[in-house]
Design a protein around this motif. Sequence first.
Motif, short mmCIF file in Angstrom:
data_model
loop_
_atom_site.label_atom_id
_atom_site.label_comp_id
_atom_site.label_asym_id
_atom_site.label_seq_id
_atom_site.Cartn_x
_atom_site.Cartn_y
_atom_site.Cartn_z
N ALA A 12 0.82 -1.21 0.00
CA ALA A 12 0.00 0.00 0.00
C ALA A 12 0.85 1.26 0.00
CB ALA A 12 -0.93 0.00 1.21
N THR A 13 2.11 1.14 0.36
CA THR A 13 2.98 2.31 0.49
C THR A 13 4.28 2.11 -0.27
OG1 THR A 13 3.97 1.44 2.52
CG2 THR A 13 2.06 2.89 2.77
N LEU A 14 4.20 1.66 -1.50
CA LEU A 14 5.40 1.37 -2.29
C LEU A 14 6.38 2.53 -2.22
CD1 LEU A 14 3.94 -0.39 -5.44
CD2 LEU A 14 5.12 -1.41 -3.51
N GLY A 15 7.61 2.20 -1.94
CA GLY A 15 8.66 3.21 -1.86
C GLY A 15 8.90 3.73 -0.45
N ALA A 16 7.95 3.50 0.45
CA ALA A 16 8.11 3.97 1.83
C ALA A 16 9.02 3.02 2.60
CB ALA A 16 6.75 4.06 2.52
N LYS A 17 9.65 3.54 3.62
CA LYS A 17 10.42 2.71 4.55
C LYS A 17 9.50 2.35 5.71
CE LYS A 17 14.56 3.01 2.69
NZ LYS A 17 15.21 1.90 2.08
N ILE A 18 9.43 1.07 6.01
CA ILE A 18 8.62 0.57 7.12
C ILE A 18 9.58 0.03 8.16
CG2 ILE A 18 6.95 -1.17 7.84
CD1 ILE A 18 5.84 -1.03 4.94
N ILE A 19 9.43 0.49 9.39
CA ILE A 19 10.28 0.00 10.48
C ILE A 19 9.40 -0.78 11.43
CG2 ILE A 19 11.81 0.62 12.37
CD1 ILE A 19 12.47 3.20 10.81
N ALA A 20 9.66 -2.08 11.51
CA ALA A 20 8.89 -2.97 12.38
C ALA A 20 9.58 -2.99 13.74
CB ALA A 20 8.82 -4.37 11.79
N SER A 21 8.95 -2.37 14.72
CA SER A 21 9.55 -2.29 16.05
C SER A 21 8.67 -2.99 17.08
CB SER A 21 9.77 -0.83 16.44
OG SER A 21 8.54 -0.15 16.48
N HIS A 22 9.14 -3.02 18.29
CA HIS A 22 8.45 -3.68 19.41
C HIS A 22 8.36 -5.18 19.21
CE1 HIS A 22 7.39 0.11 21.22
NE2 HIS A 22 6.94 0.53 20.06
N MET A 23 9.30 -5.74 18.47
CA MET A 23 9.31 -7.18 18.25
C MET A 23 9.78 -7.89 19.52
SD MET A 23 8.37 -7.44 15.06
CE MET A 23 8.67 -9.16 14.85
N GLU A 24 9.27 -9.05 19.74
CA GLU A 24 9.67 -9.95 20.82
C GLU A 24 9.34 -9.42 22.21
OE1 GLU A 24 13.67 -11.25 19.92
OE2 GLU A 24 13.02 -12.08 18.02
N ALA A 25 8.43 -8.46 22.29
CA ALA A 25 7.88 -8.06 23.58
C ALA A 25 6.80 -9.09 23.92
CB ALA A 25 7.29 -6.66 23.51
N VAL A 26 6.45 -9.18 25.16
CA VAL A 26 5.48 -10.20 25.59
C VAL A 26 4.18 -10.11 24.79
CG1 VAL A 26 4.07 -11.01 27.52
CG2 VAL A 26 6.46 -10.39 27.90
N ASN A 27 3.68 -8.91 24.57
CA ASN A 27 2.40 -8.77 23.89
C ASN A 27 2.51 -8.83 22.36
OD1 ASN A 27 3.72 -6.30 23.90
ND2 ASN A 27 1.84 -5.12 23.91
N HIS A 28 3.72 -9.03 21.82
CA HIS A 28 3.91 -9.13 20.37
C HIS A 28 4.61 -10.42 19.98
CE1 HIS A 28 3.56 -4.71 20.85
NE2 HIS A 28 2.86 -4.82 19.75
N TRP A 29 4.68 -11.38 20.85
CA TRP A 29 5.55 -12.54 20.63
C TRP A 29 5.05 -13.52 19.58
CZ3 TRP A 29 10.27 -13.29 20.55
CH2 TRP A 29 10.82 -14.55 20.54
N THR A 30 3.94 -13.27 18.94
CA THR A 30 3.46 -14.22 17.93
C THR A 30 4.32 -14.19 16.67
OG1 THR A 30 1.90 -12.60 17.04
CG2 THR A 30 1.08 -14.09 18.74
N LEU A 31 5.16 -13.18 16.51
CA LEU A 31 6.04 -13.06 15.34
C LEU A 31 7.42 -12.61 15.82
CD1 LEU A 31 6.39 -13.00 12.23
CD2 LEU A 31 5.62 -10.62 12.30
N SER A 32 8.42 -13.44 15.61
CA SER A 32 9.77 -13.09 16.05
C SER A 32 10.47 -12.22 14.99
CB SER A 32 10.60 -14.35 16.29
OG SER A 32 10.91 -14.99 15.05
N ARG A 33 11.50 -11.53 15.42
CA ARG A 33 12.30 -10.74 14.47
C ARG A 33 12.85 -11.65 13.36
NH1 ARG A 33 14.71 -8.22 19.38
NH2 ARG A 33 13.97 -6.08 19.40
N GLU A 34 13.38 -12.77 13.77
CA GLU A 34 13.99 -13.69 12.80
C GLU A 34 12.97 -14.16 11.76
OE1 GLU A 34 17.24 -15.14 11.07
OE2 GLU A 34 17.26 -14.01 12.94
N GLU A 35 11.77 -14.49 12.22
CA GLU A 35 10.73 -14.93 11.29
C GLU A 35 10.35 -13.80 10.33
OE1 GLU A 35 6.25 -16.91 11.35
OE2 GLU A 35 7.10 -16.17 13.22
#
Length: 60
Positions: A12-35
């Motif tokens: 939806a935002t071609l060309g934009a930089k997306i920064i995925a943060s808050h990874m591996e916090a308890v409430n976000h653990w369904t997706l790891s940084r590595e995955e």
Amino acid sequence: MGKDDVYEAYKATLGAKIIASHMEAVNHWTLSREELKNFINEKGISSNVLVPDDGESYSL
């Protein structure tokens, strides 16, 4: 957001930089940084989707 949500945001935002943060916090653990890093590499979008490690910062 899951990895498919990140991919939809990328499309939806071609060309934009997306920064995925808050990874591996308890409430976000369904997706790891590595995955997520593996997923964005498979999709070929690693130049637009950034996944910082703890303490890492970016200058854009």
